[in-house]
Design an enzyme around this catalytic site. Sequence first.
Site, PDB file in Angstrom:
ATOM      1  CG  HIS A   1      88.326  25.131  41.717  1.00 12.32           C
ATOM      2  ND1 HIS A   1      87.871  26.427  41.621  1.00 12.32           N
ATOM      3  CD2 HIS A   1      89.020  24.894  40.565  1.00 12.32           C
ATOM      4  CE1 HIS A   1      88.278  26.941  40.460  1.00 12.32           C
ATOM      5  NE2 HIS A   1      88.974  26.035  39.807  1.00 12.32           N
ATOM      6  CD  GLU A   2      92.184  22.585  40.731  1.00 12.65           C
ATOM      7  OE1 GLU A   2      92.102  22.245  39.537  1.00 12.65           O
ATOM      8  OE2 GLU A   2      92.292  23.775  41.079  1.00 12.65           O
TER       9      GLU A   2
ATOM     10  CD  GLN B 156      92.523  24.154  35.359  1.00 11.32           C
ATOM     11  OE1 GLN B 156      92.934  23.542  36.330  1.00 11.32           O
ATOM     12  NE2 GLN B 156      92.376  25.463  35.373  1.00 11.32           N
TER      13      GLN B 156
ATOM     14  CB  CYS C 202      89.282  29.111  37.396  1.00 13.45           C
ATOM     15  SG  CYS C 202      89.621  27.611  36.464  1.00 13.45           S
ATOM     16  CG  LEU C 203      95.577  28.884  37.081  1.00 14.05           C
ATOM     17  CD1 LEU C 203      96.659  27.813  37.112  1.00 14.05           C
ATOM     18  CD2 LEU C 203      96.189  30.275  37.224  1.00 14.05           C
TER      19      LEU C 203
ATOM     20  N   GLY D 203      96.044  25.202  42.296  1.00 10.32           N
ATOM     21  CA  GLY D 203      95.544  23.917  41.847  1.00 10.32           C
ATOM     22  C   GLY D 203      95.493  23.878  40.334  1.00 10.32           C
TER      23      GLY D 203
ATOM     24  CG  HIS E   2      88.849  22.137  36.616  1.00 12.52           C
ATOM     25  ND1 HIS E   2      88.403  22.949  35.596  1.00 12.52           N
ATOM     26  CD2 HIS E   2      89.454  22.967  37.507  1.00 12.52           C
ATOM     27  CE1 HIS E   2      88.722  24.208  35.851  1.00 12.52           C
ATOM     28  NE2 HIS E   2      89.359  24.245  37.015  1.00 12.52           N
TER      29      HIS E   2
HETATM   30 ZN    ZN Z   1      90.000  25.954  37.964  1.00 15.10          ZN
END
Ligand code: ZN
Length: 168
Positions: free
Chosen positions: A137-138, A51, A95-96, A46, A141
Amino acid sequence: MSLLPILTIPDTRLKTKCKPLANVDGRVVGLMDDMLETMYKAPGIGLAAPQIGLLERLIVVDVTDQRTEKPDPIAMVNPELIWTSDELAVTQEGCLSIPEIYADVTRPKMVRVRYVDRAGEVREMDADGLLATCIQHEIDHLNGVLFIDHLSSLKRNMILRKYNKARK
Ligand code: ZN
């Protein structure tokens, strides 16, 4: 298509509430493709617009196994949870934007999400399991919330110390 740099904490853009998109035009569709390419390359399941430094309500997800399954990319503009189950599930998340950090997070097990798709159509989707976790989760963000914000402050501080130490 192009790969985009992914921001990591403590970049303040990751703590900012994002603005809704007015429409799905060529720029937004191009962004969806760039974000998916960036997500697959990372690799991740995701990615949310903040991000990559864009404070707009756009996410992409694909929870299929890249090695063994056909891709199933989903891009969502202005996604919102319109129902969440009382039943909860604990999933190990990463998470990236917080590389190499993983922790168990408790969230509703099932969700219904309303969003605008790449054709500009309003859609609803029911999700369960990993897809439900990933969508939540997304969407977090887009509200400046990271998965570590769901942990106790004790646990979060421990993780941040480990993260900062690894990056010195
Ligand atoms: Zn994330």
